[in-house]
Scaffold this motif. Structure first.
Motif, short mmCIF file in Angstrom:
data_model
loop_
_atom_site.label_atom_id
_atom_site.label_comp_id
_atom_site.label_asym_id
_atom_site.label_seq_id
_atom_site.Cartn_x
_atom_site.Cartn_y
_atom_site.Cartn_z
N PRO B 278 0.82 -1.23 0.00
CA PRO B 278 0.00 0.00 0.00
C PRO B 278 0.85 1.27 0.00
O PRO B 278 0.47 2.27 -0.61
N GLU B 279 2.01 1.21 0.68
CA GLU B 279 2.83 2.43 0.75
C GLU B 279 3.50 2.75 -0.57
O GLU B 279 4.08 3.82 -0.75
N HIS B 280 3.43 1.84 -1.55
CA HIS B 280 4.03 2.10 -2.85
C HIS B 280 3.03 2.62 -3.88
O HIS B 280 3.37 2.82 -5.04
N VAL B 281 1.79 2.81 -3.41
CA VAL B 281 0.79 3.36 -4.34
C VAL B 281 0.83 4.88 -4.24
O VAL B 281 0.65 5.45 -3.16
N ARG B 282 1.14 5.54 -5.39
CA ARG B 282 1.05 7.01 -5.42
C ARG B 282 -0.34 7.38 -5.91
O ARG B 282 -0.99 6.59 -6.58
N LEU B 283 -0.80 8.57 -5.53
CA LEU B 283 -2.18 8.91 -5.86
C LEU B 283 -2.30 9.76 -7.13
O LEU B 283 -3.36 10.25 -7.46
N GLU B 284 -1.18 9.90 -7.85
CA GLU B 284 -1.28 10.70 -9.08
C GLU B 284 -0.29 10.17 -10.11
O GLU B 284 0.62 9.40 -9.77
N GLY B 285 -0.51 10.57 -11.33
CA GLY B 285 0.43 10.22 -12.40
C GLY B 285 0.14 8.89 -13.04
O GLY B 285 0.92 8.37 -13.82
N LEU B 306 -9.31 2.28 -2.62
CA LEU B 306 -9.63 2.74 -3.97
C LEU B 306 -10.36 1.65 -4.74
O LEU B 306 -10.06 0.46 -4.59
N ARG B 307 -11.30 2.06 -5.58
CA ARG B 307 -11.90 1.15 -6.55
C ARG B 307 -11.22 1.49 -7.86
O ARG B 307 -11.39 2.58 -8.41
N TRP B 308 -10.39 0.55 -8.32
CA TRP B 308 -9.54 0.87 -9.47
C TRP B 308 -9.67 -0.23 -10.52
O TRP B 308 -9.24 -1.35 -10.28
N GLY B 309 -10.33 0.08 -11.59
CA GLY B 309 -10.43 -0.85 -12.72
C GLY B 309 -11.09 -2.17 -12.33
O GLY B 309 -10.72 -3.21 -12.83
N GLY B 310 -12.05 -2.14 -11.41
CA GLY B 310 -12.73 -3.37 -11.02
C GLY B 310 -12.05 -4.11 -9.89
O GLY B 310 -12.52 -5.16 -9.47
N ALA B 311 -10.94 -3.57 -9.38
CA ALA B 311 -10.26 -4.20 -8.25
C ALA B 311 -10.26 -3.23 -7.07
O ALA B 311 -10.41 -2.02 -7.25
N THR B 312 -10.11 -3.80 -5.86
CA THR B 312 -10.01 -2.95 -4.67
C THR B 312 -8.53 -2.85 -4.29
O THR B 312 -7.84 -3.86 -4.16
N VAL B 313 -8.06 -1.63 -4.13
CA VAL B 313 -6.63 -1.40 -3.86
C VAL B 313 -6.51 -0.50 -2.64
O VAL B 313 -7.23 0.50 -2.51
N HIS B 314 -5.62 -0.90 -1.71
CA HIS B 314 -5.34 -0.05 -0.55
C HIS B 314 -4.10 0.77 -0.80
O HIS B 314 -3.09 0.25 -1.30
N ARG B 328 -11.99 11.45 -7.50
CA ARG B 328 -11.42 10.62 -8.56
C ARG B 328 -9.94 10.96 -8.70
O ARG B 328 -9.56 12.11 -8.73
N LEU B 329 -9.11 9.87 -8.72
CA LEU B 329 -7.66 10.05 -8.77
C LEU B 329 -7.10 9.21 -9.90
O LEU B 329 -7.78 8.35 -10.44
N ARG B 330 -5.81 9.42 -10.19
CA ARG B 330 -5.13 8.56 -11.15
C ARG B 330 -3.93 7.92 -10.45
O ARG B 330 -2.82 8.43 -10.54
N PRO B 331 -4.18 6.81 -9.71
CA PRO B 331 -3.09 6.20 -8.94
C PRO B 331 -2.06 5.53 -9.84
O PRO B 331 -2.37 5.16 -10.97
N ALA B 332 -0.86 5.36 -9.29
CA ALA B 332 0.22 4.71 -10.04
C ALA B 332 1.11 3.93 -9.10
O ALA B 332 1.26 4.29 -7.93
N VAL B 333 1.69 2.83 -9.61
CA VAL B 333 2.65 2.02 -8.84
C VAL B 333 3.86 1.80 -9.73
O VAL B 333 3.73 1.36 -10.87
N ALA B 334 5.04 2.13 -9.22
CA ALA B 334 6.26 1.95 -10.01
C ALA B 334 6.50 0.47 -10.27
O ALA B 334 6.22 -0.37 -9.41
#
Lengths: 287, 343
Positions: B278-285, B306-314, B328-334
């Motif tokens: 969860p700590e690697h999820v950024r909330l933008e980009g 977050l409800r993201w593309g049909g999945a639940t993400v913390h 509404r956000l655009r989350p990203a994970v490296a």
């Protein structure tokens, strides 16, 4: 509704204690008063002048005469009470000791067919005991156990064992295994853990089991009468044996003896009554 | 030499296999936490080490000696049970002295008294010594139970979820205290738990046990960052690692509803389970949009569901980050923070 409750309780109290009260009154009478056609229920210091009066002269003569050896008997009441005490105590100790060890095995180890064995133990109680009187009598005659203390001790122990096993299993099941396991890890052997950890925790259960065993062997009449009509005669058989006595039934002494006979059981039961209640409901309370 | 070594230990109860080919070694001053969900065989493992169960196959070695079939008493190990197991009728002092009175130990009365005092002082239960065990609170009972274990200075401690029955605050306190105690006593510990915080904070090494099998062994950091299986990932960390089903579409991972998740390597599998903390999820980009469903304030950080593309993400973010429910956000994970399990 409160008075109704009291009324019911009071009524039951009268019904339950009436025989004991009557026995107490009879033990204070002369023999003639016990068989008088007029009910005698008021103890007085002086003999009443009118023979139809409900009062009678109270005396402790009957208690003194408990040491008399009646015609047809070999010992006085005290001698027979001694037999009852010896047989009752030894068979109770034996039942509780054997029952506890056996129950421990059933409670703690995975035994093949444990349920069937437990059922077998219980099944020894299915027949009414008197149904086996004749075979036991023949067996005891062959073994020369008729009229002995050992004979009745063995018999009562066997009869009470199934009860002891089942009761003790209930109590032991309630003692967490972790207690002994902690002791095992702490450096004790299985036997030492049993003696030092399990037995102290099982004291209540053993006391309750002992009361049940003691009551049943103390009051047992059928076998005592058949097997031990002479020799080690217990009190119930002794009283019955006084029938047909040429002096007539010594009712005051029988009443006095019966009171002395039930006293220890009543006392003991009152002392452990809380534990008894727990014993009756064992298995229903889970910790 | 290792204090404890298990070699291919298996144990079944009827048809149910509780332990399957378990191998484990514990160093002489090591604090090992066995982590696993309820029913994974953790307690059976401890009982086998203690000698309360005999393994069907395999070997238990203590300080180099084969102890597979020796009695619990002969092993000189202490076991602290989850349910305390003090003797309710005895006082705290008697409970503490009980292990020292075992036959074969033959300690002088003075020595027993000294050791009881020592243990009581160490665990700060001196004022409870003359109290009957049944009148103790949960935390006090557990201290006494641990006192019973340390009082005879065993070669190895086994702890079966010793903090599980305590409340959260006490649990945190005792966690720190007991870790320190183990260090001071210089005695190895095998600590069994399902609590990831205990594993992460106390262990020198974590052993992940699932369905009777050792799935992974490593430092808490190794297990946290590189869990070997999705199950280990789910067991460690709070909130646990996100696990998301994805499909590869050329150079892009796509979420269940087809939204883009992020870049995928060209040699990645077609279908995969992605794991990321969860700590690697950024909330933008990010490449696609997500809806904020819940925001939990946990003091220093905030957990955003977050409800993201049909999945639940913390996502765990600093509490200074502004985020509101229904936003509404655009989350990203490296990509380097994503673990990939092919499906």
């Amino acid at each position: 509704m409160k008075w109704l409750r009291w009324f019911v309780v009071a009524l039951y109290l009268v019904v339950a204690t009436a025989p004991l009260v009557w026995m107490g009154l009879s033990s204070l009478k002369e023999r003639a008063d016990t068989i008088s056609p007029h009910a005698k229920f008021l103890p007085t210091a002086e003999a009443p002048s009118d023979p139809t009066s409900p009062s009678f002269e109270a005396t402790f003569e009957a208690y003194r005469e408990l040491s008399v050896v009646h015609a047809g008997a070999q010992q006085s009441f005290w001698g027979h009470l001694g037999s009852s005490v010896l047989i009752g105590l030894v068979s109770t100790l034996a039942s509780v000791a054997l029952g506890t060890c056996c129950a421990y095995g059933f409670s703690r180890f995975r035994l093949p067919g444990a349920k069937d064995w437990l059922f077998f133990v219980l099944s020894t109680r299915f027949l009414p005991p008197l149904a086996v009187v004749v075979p036991v009598l023949i067996m005891y005659r062959t073994l020369d156990l008729q009229g002995t203390h050992v004979g009745l001790i063995v018999l009562y122990t066997v009869f009470n064992l199934s009860l002891a096993v089942w009761l003790m299993k209930g109590f032991l099941d309630e003692i967490p295994r972790a207690f002994e396991e902690a002791a095992l890890v702490d450096g004790y052997t299985r036997g030492q853990a049993f003696v030092r950890v399990v037995l102290p925790e099982a004291r209540t259960g053993m006391a309750v089991t002992a009361v049940f065993c003691l009551i049943s062997s103390w009051n047992e009449y059928g076998f005592a009468m058949t097997l031990n009509s002479s020799g080690a005669v217990t009190v119930p058989a002794y009283f019955a044996g006084l029938q047909g006595n040429i002096e007539g039934m010594p009712w005051p002494q029988i009443a006095a003896g019966a009171l002395v006979f039930v006293a220890p059981i009543v006392l003991f039961t009152v002392l452990v009554r809380e534990n008894l209640l727990r014993g009756m409901t064992f298995g229903t309370i889970k910790q | 030499m290792s204090a404890l070594e298990l070699v291919g230990v298996s144990k079944s109860f009827g048809a149910r296999a509780a332990l399957a080919e378990v191998a484990l070694s514990v160093g002489e001053r090591e604090f090992v936490v066995v982590l696993g969900p309820t029913g994974a065989g953790k307690t059976t493992l401890l009982r086998t080490i203690a000698g309360l169960e005999t393994p069907d196959r395999g070997e238990v070695r203590l300080f180099g000696a084969d102890c597979t079939h020796s009695s619990p008493a002969a092993r000189d190990i202490a076991l602290v049970f989850q349910n305390f197991s003090l003797y309710p009728g005895k006082t705290v002092r008697e409970n503490l002295a009980f292990p020292l009175l075992a036959p074969g130990r033959e300690l002088a009365a003075g020595e027993i008294g000294e050791r009881v005092q020592w243990a009581a002082k160490l665990l700060r239960i001196e004022r409870l010594l003359d109290r009957p065990a049944r009148k103790l609170s949960g935390g006090e009972m557990q201290r006494v139970a641990i006192g019973r274990a340390i009082v005879r200075r065993p070669r190895l401690f086994l702890m079966d979820e010793p903090l599980t029955n305590l409340d959260a605050k006490l649990r945190e306190e005792l966690r720190v205290e007991l870790r320190e105690l183990a260090r001071r006593l210089e005695t190895p510990v095998v600590w069994v738990t399902h609590d990831s915080a205990e594993a992460l904070s106390m262990a020198d090494r974590v052993v992940a046990l699932f369905a009777g099998r050792v799935v992974q062994v490593g430092t808490p950091r190794e297990l946290y960052l590189r869990p070997a299986t999705p199950a280990v990932a789910r067991q460690l960390g709070s909130p646990p690692m996100n696990l998301v089903e994805v499909l590869r579409d050329g150079a892009v991972w796509r979420l269940p509803n087809g939204d883009a998740f992020g870049a995928a390597a060209s040699d990645a599998p077609q279908r995969a389970l992605l794991g990321f903390r969860p700590e690697h999820v950024r909330l933008e980009g990010g490449a696609s949009e997500a809806l904020v469903e819940v925001v939990e304030h946990l003091g220093p950080q905030r957990v955003v569901v977050l409800r993201w593309g049909g999945a639940t993400v913390h996502a765990a973010v600093a509490s200074s980050v502004d985020v509101a429910v229904h936003q509404r956000l655009r989350p990203a994970v490296a990509a380097e923070h994503c673990l990939i399990w092919p499906r």
